[in-house]
Design a protein around this motif. Structure first.
Motif, PDB file in Angstrom:
ATOM      1  N   ALA A   1       0.821  -1.206   0.000  1.00  0.00           N
ATOM      2  CA  ALA A   1       0.000   0.000   0.000  1.00  0.00           C
ATOM      3  C   ALA A   1       0.859   1.262   0.000  1.00  0.00           C
ATOM      4  O   ALA A   1       0.536   2.250  -0.672  1.00  0.00           O
ATOM      5  CB  ALA A   1      -0.933  -0.007   1.205  1.00  0.00           C
ATOM      6  N   VAL A   2       1.958   1.247   0.752  1.00  0.00           N
ATOM      7  CA  VAL A   2       2.863   2.397   0.766  1.00  0.00           C
ATOM      8  C   VAL A   2       3.492   2.581  -0.619  1.00  0.00           C
ATOM      9  O   VAL A   2       3.629   3.718  -1.102  1.00  0.00           O
ATOM     10  CB  VAL A   2       3.952   2.232   1.846  1.00  0.00           C
ATOM     11  CG1 VAL A   2       4.943   3.393   1.800  1.00  0.00           C
ATOM     12  CG2 VAL A   2       3.329   2.147   3.232  1.00  0.00           C
ATOM     13  N   MET A   3       3.834   1.477  -1.273  1.00  0.00           N
ATOM     14  CA  MET A   3       4.366   1.566  -2.630  1.00  0.00           C
ATOM     15  C   MET A   3       3.341   2.189  -3.575  1.00  0.00           C
ATOM     16  O   MET A   3       3.681   3.046  -4.411  1.00  0.00           O
ATOM     17  CB  MET A   3       4.778   0.185  -3.144  1.00  0.00           C
ATOM     18  CG  MET A   3       5.212   0.172  -4.600  1.00  0.00           C
ATOM     19  SD  MET A   3       5.617  -1.481  -5.213  1.00  0.00           S
ATOM     20  CE  MET A   3       7.377  -1.542  -4.838  1.00  0.00           C
ATOM     21  N   ALA A   4       2.078   1.787  -3.448  1.00  0.00           N
ATOM     22  CA  ALA A   4       1.022   2.349  -4.291  1.00  0.00           C
ATOM     23  C   ALA A   4       0.877   3.850  -4.050  1.00  0.00           C
ATOM     24  O   ALA A   4       0.733   4.640  -4.998  1.00  0.00           O
ATOM     25  CB  ALA A   4      -0.295   1.631  -4.034  1.00  0.00           C
ATOM     26  N   ALA A   5       0.912   4.239  -2.782  1.00  0.00           N
ATOM     27  CA  ALA A   5       0.770   5.660  -2.452  1.00  0.00           C
ATOM     28  C   ALA A   5       1.940   6.473  -2.986  1.00  0.00           C
ATOM     29  O   ALA A   5       1.757   7.570  -3.536  1.00  0.00           O
ATOM     30  CB  ALA A   5       0.658   5.830  -0.939  1.00  0.00           C
ATOM     31  N   LYS A   6       3.145   5.952  -2.827  1.00  0.00           N
ATOM     32  CA  LYS A   6       4.323   6.654  -3.349  1.00  0.00           C
ATOM     33  C   LYS A   6       4.233   6.796  -4.867  1.00  0.00           C
ATOM     34  O   LYS A   6       4.576   7.846  -5.424  1.00  0.00           O
ATOM     35  CB  LYS A   6       5.599   5.920  -2.954  1.00  0.00           C
ATOM     36  CG  LYS A   6       6.867   6.536  -3.555  1.00  0.00           C
ATOM     37  CD  LYS A   6       8.122   5.931  -2.990  1.00  0.00           C
ATOM     38  CE  LYS A   6       9.349   6.311  -3.824  1.00  0.00           C
ATOM     39  NZ  LYS A   6       9.501   7.768  -4.011  1.00  0.00           N
ATOM     40  N   SER A   7       3.755   5.751  -5.543  1.00  0.00           N
ATOM     41  CA  SER A   7       3.620   5.806  -6.994  1.00  0.00           C
ATOM     42  C   SER A   7       2.620   6.876  -7.422  1.00  0.00           C
ATOM     43  O   SER A   7       2.826   7.570  -8.429  1.00  0.00           O
ATOM     44  CB  SER A   7       3.182   4.439  -7.542  1.00  0.00           C
ATOM     45  OG  SER A   7       4.151   3.449  -7.269  1.00  0.00           O
TER      46      SER A   7
END
Length: 381
Positions: free
Chosen positions: A90-96
């Motif tokens: 989820a953090v990866m998705a948000a950063k993207s």
């Protein structure tokens, strides 16, 4: 692009058996705390990580319902499920979203609740973290796989059982000062050995507790005056469905690949704190070695000698108490890890502090390596 995403707010709920709180209530508490600490007036997206909720709660489309229950109607929502690695996914998705310019401010929430159902049902659902056509199908269970790996580790590297018992003892020692931890009491290596067996040589005190939790962060594309830490980069990789397919089950291939990709993209330096995925004693040990923080076959001995603790050699590992003692609310765990590292880097962690920490790694592994994520954060000073 990398290095343009900052954490500006953090919210944590203590990991425990919250019989009186629903999934939405837990998510609400963590989210409000994160938004309050960031002083954010609005958000563009809410990204919700959860895993067992989709098996145990009578609710789908969880992200939109959490958003609506918070009064965030009209906000864009995304739900993420990636097993035990859901939080970092989820953090990866948000950063993207921020990197791409699709969002300027994102609320990321991780939540799971394990206490509302009988243990047999929870463990049945947890078995779905493993490959349904091999390990889960034959009902070996999480503890069974971990027990096999621990025995193999002991046999291959000639490590005695007492040495491995220092890991859970260290985790409990770290958790004592963490107000968000579930198991805030000390244990000794001897107590680990005397605990009821789960899958020989694994005992109950080598395993994570079943608890509920929620953690949230606010991420933005500009530091401003309230940035807590910078999310420099996150990498991931898939791996084997089962350790039985691996030529070397004592190496977590997906984690090795994810970390290699990370260091190829950015300069990972000054890592003073690590929050890794010690669902069992053996997983913590194998991750230390896969990340090359310890020589293969030597991590358990290094821990027994005081390394990876305050004042010892190497980065401080799991000052939160880790999954072993802070607790492991599955889909929320990766958010706890990122939030804890951010607080360490800003000098605001309420538990055991790593003074002057400049950089940190968060590590999430589903099952025994079907997927792995690694995030690198650095201080904003």
């Amino acid at each position: 692009m990398v290095g343009l995403v900052y954490i500006t707010g953090v919210g944590l709920v203590n990991v425990d058996r919250h019989y009186d709180k629903s999934v939405r209530k837990l998510a609400f508490e963590a989210s409000v705390a994160a938004l309050d600490s960031s002083m954010a007036e609005s958000i563009d997206f809410i990204v919700v990580a959860s895993s067992l909720s989709y098996l145990q709660e009578p609710q789908l489309d969880l992200a939109s319902y959490i958003a609506s229950s918070m009064g965030l109607r009209g906000v864009r929502s995304i739900a993420v499920e990636s097993g035990e690695a859901s939080g970092l996914a989820a953090v990866m998705a948000a950063k993207s979203l921020v990197d791409s310019g699709s969002a300027s401010r994102v609320l990321v929430v991780g939540v799971d609740k394990l206490s509302d159902h009988p243990s047999w049902r929870v463990y049945r659902n947890l078995s779905m973290l493993y490959d349904s056509e091999s390990d889960a199908f034959y009902s070996i269970g999480l503890g069974g796989v971990a027990g096999l790996l621990m025995r193999l580790y002991m046999d291959v590297y000639k490590v005695d059982r007492q040495t491995l018992a220092y890991w859970p003892a260290l985790m409990h020692s770290n958790a004592k000062a963490n107000p968000y931890a579930m198991l805030r009491f000390a244990i000794t290596p001897e107590k680990v050995l005397e605990a009821p067996p789960v899958a020989e040589p694994l005992t109950l005190l080598d395993t994570f507790p079943l608890g509920d939790g929620a953690a949230a962060i606010v991420v933005e594309g500009r530091a401003g005056g309230g940035a807590i830490a910078e999310i420099v980069a996150i990498e991931s990789s898939t791996g084997f469905q089962s350790i039985a397919l691996s030529d070397d089950p004592l190496k977590i291939e997906s984690l090795e690949t994810a970390y290699r990709r990370l260091v190829e993209r950015v300069d990972v330096k000054d890592v003073d704190v690590v929050e890794l995925h010690d669902s069992f004693t053996i997983t913590g040990i194998l991750e230390l070695e896969t990340l090359r923080l310890a020589e293969r076959g030597k991590a358990a001995e290094a821990v027994a000698q005081g390394n990876f603790s305050i004042g010892g050699e190497g980065p401080v590992v799991n000052p939160s108490g880790g999954l072993k003692a802070r607790g492991h609310p599955i889909g929320a765990t990766g958010l706890y890890q990122v939030a804890e590292i951010a607080l360490q880097l800003s000098g605001e962690f309420p538990g055991l502090k790593v003074e002057g920490a400049r950089g940190g790694l968060a590590v999430a592994v589903n099952a025994m390596g079907s997927s792995s994520y690694v995030a690198y954060l650095k201080a904003v000073r």
